[in-house]
Design an enzyme around this catalytic site. Structure first.
Site, PDB file in Angstrom:
ATOM      1  N   ARG A 198      -0.764   0.364  -3.112  1.00  0.00           N
ATOM      2  CA  ARG A 198       0.268  -0.487  -2.510  1.00  0.00           C
ATOM      3  C   ARG A 198      -0.183  -1.924  -2.344  1.00  0.00           C
ATOM      4  O   ARG A 198      -1.377  -2.215  -2.244  1.00  0.00           O
ATOM      5  CB  ARG A 198       0.610   0.055  -1.106  1.00  0.00           C
ATOM      6  CG  ARG A 198       1.203   1.460  -1.101  1.00  0.00           C
ATOM      7  CD  ARG A 198       2.650   1.412  -1.427  1.00  0.00           C
ATOM      8  NE  ARG A 198       3.264   2.728  -1.514  1.00  0.00           N
ATOM      9  CZ  ARG A 198       4.532   2.971  -1.156  1.00  0.00           C
ATOM     10  NH1 ARG A 198       5.290   2.022  -0.684  1.00  0.00           N
ATOM     11  NH2 ARG A 198       5.036   4.183  -1.299  1.00  0.00           N
ATOM     12  N   LYS A 229       8.571   3.330   8.637  1.00  0.00           N
ATOM     13  CA  LYS A 229       9.330   4.570   8.489  1.00  0.00           C
ATOM     14  C   LYS A 229       9.591   5.195   9.856  1.00  0.00           C
ATOM     15  O   LYS A 229      10.650   5.769  10.099  1.00  0.00           O
ATOM     16  CB  LYS A 229       8.558   5.540   7.596  1.00  0.00           C
ATOM     17  CG  LYS A 229       8.263   4.993   6.226  1.00  0.00           C
ATOM     18  CD  LYS A 229       9.519   4.638   5.490  1.00  0.00           C
ATOM     19  CE  LYS A 229       9.227   4.093   4.110  1.00  0.00           C
ATOM     20  NZ  LYS A 229      10.453   3.681   3.416  1.00  0.00           N
ATOM     21  N   ASP A 240      13.448  -2.498   1.458  1.00  0.00           N
ATOM     22  CA  ASP A 240      13.230  -1.085   1.818  1.00  0.00           C
ATOM     23  C   ASP A 240      14.147  -0.579   2.926  1.00  0.00           C
ATOM     24  O   ASP A 240      14.523   0.585   2.904  1.00  0.00           O
ATOM     25  CB  ASP A 240      11.762  -0.898   2.241  1.00  0.00           C
ATOM     26  CG  ASP A 240      11.327   0.559   2.289  1.00  0.00           C
ATOM     27  OD1 ASP A 240      11.717   1.316   1.380  1.00  0.00           O
ATOM     28  OD2 ASP A 240      10.600   0.941   3.227  1.00  0.00           O
ATOM     29  N   TYR A 246      -3.073   5.875   6.131  1.00  0.00           N
ATOM     30  CA  TYR A 246      -2.178   5.417   5.061  1.00  0.00           C
ATOM     31  C   TYR A 246      -0.929   4.746   5.646  1.00  0.00           C
ATOM     32  O   TYR A 246      -0.281   5.285   6.551  1.00  0.00           O
ATOM     33  CB  TYR A 246      -1.768   6.595   4.144  1.00  0.00           C
ATOM     34  CG  TYR A 246      -0.641   6.177   3.236  1.00  0.00           C
ATOM     35  CD1 TYR A 246      -0.885   5.305   2.172  1.00  0.00           C
ATOM     36  CD2 TYR A 246       0.666   6.557   3.489  1.00  0.00           C
ATOM     37  CE1 TYR A 246       0.152   4.849   1.383  1.00  0.00           C
ATOM     38  CE2 TYR A 246       1.717   6.109   2.696  1.00  0.00           C
ATOM     39  CZ  TYR A 246       1.454   5.253   1.647  1.00  0.00           C
ATOM     40  OH  TYR A 246       2.476   4.784   0.879  1.00  0.00           O
ATOM     41  N   ARG A 267       2.547   9.391   2.247  1.00  0.00           N
ATOM     42  CA  ARG A 267       3.191   9.972   3.423  1.00  0.00           C
ATOM     43  C   ARG A 267       3.045  11.490   3.387  1.00  0.00           C
ATOM     44  O   ARG A 267       2.999  12.097   2.320  1.00  0.00           O
ATOM     45  CB  ARG A 267       4.679   9.598   3.466  1.00  0.00           C
ATOM     46  CG  ARG A 267       4.927   8.159   3.860  1.00  0.00           C
ATOM     47  CD  ARG A 267       6.393   7.852   4.014  1.00  0.00           C
ATOM     48  NE  ARG A 267       7.095   7.907   2.754  1.00  0.00           N
ATOM     49  CZ  ARG A 267       7.797   8.929   2.288  1.00  0.00           C
ATOM     50  NH1 ARG A 267       7.947  10.005   3.041  1.00  0.00           N
ATOM     51  NH2 ARG A 267       8.369   8.893   1.108  1.00  0.00           N
ATOM     52  N   CYS A 285      11.428   4.397  -6.508  1.00  0.00           N
ATOM     53  CA  CYS A 285      12.466   4.442  -7.556  1.00  0.00           C
ATOM     54  C   CYS A 285      12.943   3.042  -7.913  1.00  0.00           C
ATOM     55  O   CYS A 285      14.029   2.870  -8.465  1.00  0.00           O
ATOM     56  CB  CYS A 285      13.655   5.278  -7.092  1.00  0.00           C
ATOM     57  SG  CYS A 285      13.329   7.035  -7.117  1.00  0.00           S
ATOM     58  N   SER A 330      11.968   6.799  -2.332  1.00  0.00           N
ATOM     59  CA  SER A 330      10.720   6.049  -2.468  1.00  0.00           C
ATOM     60  C   SER A 330      10.286   5.985  -3.933  1.00  0.00           C
ATOM     61  O   SER A 330      10.430   6.961  -4.670  1.00  0.00           O
ATOM     62  CB  SER A 330       9.618   6.745  -1.672  1.00  0.00           C
ATOM     63  OG  SER A 330      10.063   6.967  -0.368  1.00  0.00           O
ATOM     64  N   HIS A 352      17.644   3.529   4.524  1.00  0.00           N
ATOM     65  CA  HIS A 352      16.547   3.318   3.569  1.00  0.00           C
ATOM     66  C   HIS A 352      17.117   2.553   2.368  1.00  0.00           C
ATOM     67  O   HIS A 352      17.296   3.111   1.294  1.00  0.00           O
ATOM     68  CB  HIS A 352      16.005   4.692   3.151  1.00  0.00           C
ATOM     69  CG  HIS A 352      14.714   4.644   2.410  1.00  0.00           C
ATOM     70  ND1 HIS A 352      14.279   5.679   1.614  1.00  0.00           N
ATOM     71  CD2 HIS A 352      13.736   3.712   2.350  1.00  0.00           C
ATOM     72  CE1 HIS A 352      13.106   5.381   1.093  1.00  0.00           C
ATOM     73  NE2 HIS A 352      12.754   4.194   1.517  1.00  0.00           N
TER      74      HIS A 352
END
Ligand code: OXD
Ligand code: MN
Length: 601
Positions: free
Chosen positions: A385, A225, A294, A216, A86, A269, A267, A245
């Site tokens: 990913r 997002k 998420d 991406y 991002r 974590c 993000s 989030h």
């Protein structure tokens, strides 16, 4: 150039599912007039369409087919090496005034940004196919569910959206033919994947998103997002709910008593790992199930928060995923998965740093170069990913499609902190919990471009995702609290505290069940705790640590409060609030004063 591929011509019956809604048709025509694609492909989300697009993507080198025996029906995509995460510096909230976007967002005047983007989009799809993707976010019958349309010139986006959203007819039906219905307009074009012409722009007052210059996921799967968090949070404030989030998990005791918990972490974590946790042996009979990994959309029902996962799949970080760290994620990505930027082995399998077993003697790395264990470069990009349908998850919660959502007993905030933050503690009340969320901090990760490992304040893990003024967002949380007669308890966790030797003190992963169990005990009013300046803290004996291979002194350290560190932390809170320039609600300023005062007692 990878990703950018010429137009395709579908056979009859594919790509022609035009919706009846005139507003959609007019908008698509307008975008086509501007971008000048060779043709328009109306997606319906069917298996036949998917098979056709995969075949075309293979022919055009957008995808590589993986070994059918090792990873059935799965593919690898390599993004442009300049386009792997991002881009927060190029992400804009374009509200009529700068104040509405607030101090934490990049802002641009909407007319100016529209003009700039339109100039970039002029003729941008010449020689390409323009895909129109109808999708919904949320279970098909939920009141919270939102309709979106994404226009894109990337097949990778279409294939990913089919995994990540409920796509096709379900959205066309939900929208109906009312030209005034609410729906999100998303336009994406790869342009020439040039980082200097990369912008991810949101126009919340128009329920519109325009993303250019990137391929991406986080920048281009506009459902995620962009809609579910940035536009979602703006709509949530207007409509009286929360777009967060957060993962959502269910935890069921051996007696069959079930609680749901929502947890916000920045993000990369470990949200996906926590959402799929397998309890250690000692917790036989306990079950953890995943609602979402998420994003949580939460509304008030009967005085409680009730949560749905707006997504239909997981777009998770691959490196570090293994049968040891997350067996359920491994089972989820064994088939029907779209990988991005992992390494390709000589036998057509995928590989990444941290996968079980020895590294392959040779592989092709994420950039497409030869790789051996002696190479200096990583084989898989640190932000590589997987996109996999949530139906692949062996511990998917049975209520994931329930429109009314699941009742939330506890909210957890957590960051990646080497020091200061204890393993777990509980807020005294709702506003104190909002303060914990508002002052949350975490060391940065590879999920966004920029330096990694620097502590930054990331309120509610929403810093990059709040679509309006963060002060109004805090106020919204406080207002929601006033409407809850049965609010969830709020906790703070930190799996990442390190000892003097620089090593993690807590094993994490499955052992996080021990912390979750204490949280559930607190919800059940059975868990013990001591009052501390920062909140309710468990003593070591309040946690079930049976069979845990961690020394008692480490547990004491994990649960400890270092007053010197906390003075620094308090100063950090003050600096952060001051940096926001007067938008912080007085309730939170008061919380800070009370926290400081408790340390003096
Ligand atoms: C994500 C992120 O991809 O937060 O979920 O970056
Ligand atoms: Mn995320």
């Amino acid at each position: 150039m990878r990703n950018i591929a010429p137009a395709i011509s579908p056979p009859a019956g594919i790509g022609d599912r035009k919706p009846a809604n005139q507003a959609v048709l007019d908008w698509v025509q307008d975008v086509a007039k501007l971008t000048q694609p060779t043709n328009i492909f109306w997606c319906d989300g069917s298996d036949r369409e998917n098979a056709f697009l995969i075949e075309q993507s293979l022919q055009q080198n957008v995808l590589i087919k993986l070994n059918e025996k090792k990873v059935p029906r799965s593919y690898l995509h390599r993004s442009n090496p300049n386009d792997v995460a991002r881009v927060e510096q190029f992400t804009f909230i374009c509200t009529p005034t700068k104040e509405e976007a607030g101090p934490t967002n990049n802002w641009s005047e909407p007319a100016e940004m529209y003009l700039k983007l339109q100039t970039m989009l002029k003729g941008a799809m010449r020689g390409r196919t323009m895909f129109v993707i109808p999708y919904i976010m949320g279970p098909a019958d939920s009141l919270l569910t939102k309709v979106g349309f994404e226009i894109t010139d990337s097949k990778y986006v279409v294939l990913s959206m089919r995994i990540m959203t409920r796509m096709g007819d379900v959205a066309i039906k939900r929208l109906g033919d009312d030209a005034n219905a609410e729906w999100n307009r998303g336009v994406h074009s790869l342009l020439d994947v040039d980082p200097t012409r990369r912008f991810i722009c949101h126009f919340p007052q128009d329920n519109a998103i325009i993303s250019v210059g990137s391929g991406y996921g986080g920048n281009v799967l506009l459902s995620k997002k962009c809609l579910a968090l940035r536009i979602g949070s703006y709509l949530a404030r207007k409509q009286g709910w929360l777009a967060e989030h957060m993962l959502i998990l269910g935890v069921e005791s051996p007696e069959g008593k079930k609680h749901y918990v929502a947890a916000a972490f920045p993000s990369a974590c470990g949200k996906t790992n926590f959402a799929m946790l397998i309890p250690p042996k000692h917790f036989a009979g306990w079950k953890v199930t995943t609602v979402g990994d998420d994003i949580a959309w939460m509304q008030i029902r009967d005085g409680r928060l009730s949560a749905v996962n707006p997504e239909n799949g997981y777009f998770g970080v691959v490196p570090g995923t293994s049968y040891k760290s997350n067996p359920n994620a491994m089972k989820s990505i064994e088939h029907d998965t779209l990988y991005t930027n992992v390494a390709l082995t000589d036998d057509g399998d995928v590989w990444w740093e941290g996968k079980d077993g020895a590294p392959p003697a040779h592989a092709i790395d994420w950039r497409g170069n030869d790789w051996t264990p002696d190479s200096k470069e990583k084989a898989a990009h640190p932000n590589s990913r997987f996109a996999t349908p949530m139906g692949n998850n062996p511990v998917l919660d049975p209520d994931v499609e329930k429109g009314e959502g699941v009742p939330i007993s506890a909210i957890i905030f957590g960051g990646r902190r080497s020091d200061t933050m204890p393993l777990v503690f509980q807020a005294f009340d709702w506003n104190h919990g909002v303060y914990l969320g508002a002052t949350m901090a975490s060391e940065t990760t590879a999920a966004a471009t920029g330096a990694v490992g620097q502590v930054r304040r990331d309120p509610m893990a929403m810093l990059p995702f709040c679509g309006y003024n963060i002060g109004d967002y805090f106020r919204h949380w406080i207002e929601i609290g006033k409407r809850l007669t049965n609010p969830p308890l709020i906790f703070n966790v930190n799996w990442f505290r390190k000892g003097g030797d620089g090593k993690f003190l807590w094993p994490g992963f499955g052992d996080n069940m021990r912390v979750l169990k204490w949280i559930i005990d607190r919800c059940e009013k059975s868990g013990g705790a001591v009052e501390s300046p920062i909140g309710w803290l468990p003593s070591p004996h309040d946690l079930d640590l049976a069979d845990l291979d961690v020394e008692h002194k480490c547990v004491v350290e994990l649960l400890g409060i270092d007053h010197e560190e906390w003075q620094k932390e308090l100063a950090g809170h003050q600096n952060f609030f001051e940096s926001l320039g007067g938008v912080v609600p007085k309730e939170l300023l008061k919380q800070r004063e009370q926290l400081a005062a408790r340390f003096k007692q």
